[in-house]
Motif scaffolding. Structure first.
Motif, short mmCIF file in Angstrom:
data_model
loop_
_atom_site.label_atom_id
_atom_site.label_comp_id
_atom_site.label_asym_id
_atom_site.label_seq_id
_atom_site.Cartn_x
_atom_site.Cartn_y
_atom_site.Cartn_z
N ILE A 1 -5.81 6.22 -2.17
CA ILE A 1 -4.90 5.10 -2.45
C ILE A 1 -3.52 5.45 -1.93
CG2 ILE A 1 -3.87 3.69 -4.26
CD1 ILE A 1 -6.34 4.48 -6.00
N GLU A 2 -2.97 4.55 -1.10
CA GLU A 2 -1.62 4.77 -0.58
C GLU A 2 -0.67 3.82 -1.29
OE1 GLU A 2 0.88 5.22 3.55
OE2 GLU A 2 -1.21 4.62 3.64
N ILE A 3 0.39 4.37 -1.83
CA ILE A 3 1.37 3.59 -2.58
C ILE A 3 2.44 3.07 -1.64
CG2 ILE A 3 3.15 3.70 -4.39
CD1 ILE A 3 0.31 3.93 -5.47
N ASP A 4 2.75 1.79 -1.76
CA ASP A 4 3.89 1.20 -1.06
C ASP A 4 5.07 1.24 -2.03
OD1 ASP A 4 5.75 -0.22 0.33
OD2 ASP A 4 4.56 -2.06 0.49
N GLU A 5 5.99 2.15 -1.79
CA GLU A 5 7.09 2.36 -2.75
C GLU A 5 7.97 1.13 -2.93
OE1 GLU A 5 9.10 6.22 -2.69
OE2 GLU A 5 7.69 6.81 -1.13
N SER A 6 7.95 0.23 -1.95
CA SER A 6 8.81 -0.96 -2.05
C SER A 6 8.33 -1.95 -3.10
CB SER A 6 8.93 -1.65 -0.69
OG SER A 6 7.66 -2.14 -0.29
N ASN A 7 7.03 -1.97 -3.41
CA ASN A 7 6.55 -2.89 -4.45
C ASN A 7 5.57 -2.20 -5.40
OD1 ASN A 7 4.31 -2.69 -2.87
ND2 ASN A 7 4.12 -4.86 -2.41
N TYR A 8 5.87 -0.96 -5.75
CA TYR A 8 5.01 -0.16 -6.61
C TYR A 8 5.25 -0.49 -8.08
CZ TYR A 8 3.97 4.03 -9.37
OH TYR A 8 3.54 4.89 -10.34
N LEU A 9 4.16 -0.76 -8.79
CA LEU A 9 4.22 -0.96 -10.24
C LEU A 9 3.30 0.05 -10.89
CD1 LEU A 9 4.07 -4.84 -10.57
CD2 LEU A 9 6.01 -3.38 -11.07
N ARG A 10 3.84 0.88 -11.75
CA ARG A 10 3.03 1.91 -12.41
C ARG A 10 1.91 1.28 -13.23
NH1 ARG A 10 3.93 7.11 -12.76
NH2 ARG A 10 3.00 8.34 -14.42
N SER A 11 2.18 0.16 -13.86
CA SER A 11 1.16 -0.51 -14.68
C SER A 11 -0.03 -0.98 -13.82
CB SER A 11 1.77 -1.70 -15.43
OG SER A 11 2.33 -2.61 -14.52
N SER A 12 0.25 -1.46 -12.60
CA SER A 12 -0.82 -1.91 -11.71
C SER A 12 -1.69 -0.73 -11.27
CB SER A 12 -0.25 -2.60 -10.48
OG SER A 12 0.44 -3.76 -10.84
#
Length: 197
Positions: free
Chosen positions: A151-162
């Motif tokens: 899984i690659e995280i996009d830091e611009s729209n990252y939500l920890r809950s998601s």
């Protein structure tokens, strides 16, 4: 007959457009030593195959390599090849202008990526995600194999809950830790670019 520096400047590097004279060697700040070095490496074959024949041969090569139609070879693979060559040609460092045949063919054959982008544009993101789900996630817990999720995280729209919700879903649908299971299994998850707490 060898090409002289003056001949090269006059007939290859100088032209007039809209009554303005342009000299490429001046614009590129090339001196006579640079031009001489280039001329020594330059070979002109006046008996070479015509441009049209070379082009046709290239298209035929793409048809054979990728087992595709001449339309695909010309309008997809050839255009991709030109882009890869252009991107390499503008690199300043010599080592950045090198590419292996394998890398070159991989870069010009990105149909899956292109298809996904066009599918999203044509059918919409919702239907594209439904197709992905149908292709990869319809049969769950069908075998005891361990799976890897990257899984690659996009830091611009990252939500920890998601992310937590996604991990819970993966755990629930792709693992079986029951004591009654003959071979318990659970997935491995790698998360790239996750921000530090």
């Amino acid at each position: 007959m060898p090409i002289t520096i003056d001949f090269f400047k006059k007939y290859f590097l100088t032209y007039t457009s809209d009554k303005v004279r342009y000299e490429h060697h001046t614009e590129l700040a090339l001196d006579n030593r640079d031009l001489e070095s280039f001329i020594q490496k330059l070979t002109i074959n006046i008996n070479a195959v015509s441009y049209a024949d070379q082009y046709k041969k290239t298209i035929n090569s793409f048809e054979n390599l990728f087992d595709c139609s001449s339309f695909q070879a010309e309008h997809y693979f050839y255009n991709n090849a030109l882009k890869v060559i252009k991107d390499l040609a503008i690199q300043n460092m010599v080592e950045n202008r090198r590419i292996s045949k394998r890398e070159f063919l991989e870069k010009i054959d990105n149909k899956k990526l292109l298809f996904n982008e066009w599918f999203v544009a044509l059918k919409g993101k919702k239907q594209f995600l439904a197709e992905l789900r149908k292709e990869y996630f319809t049969t769950l817990n069908s075998s005891h194999f361990e799976r890897f999720f990257l899984i690659e995280i996009d830091e611009s729209n990252y939500l920890r809950s998601s992310l937590k919700e996604l991990l819970f879903l993966i755990s629930r649908k792709w693992s079986n830790l029951s004591r009654r299971a003959p071979i318990p299994f659970c997935p491995y998850v790698y998360i790239h670019n996750i921000p530090a707490l």
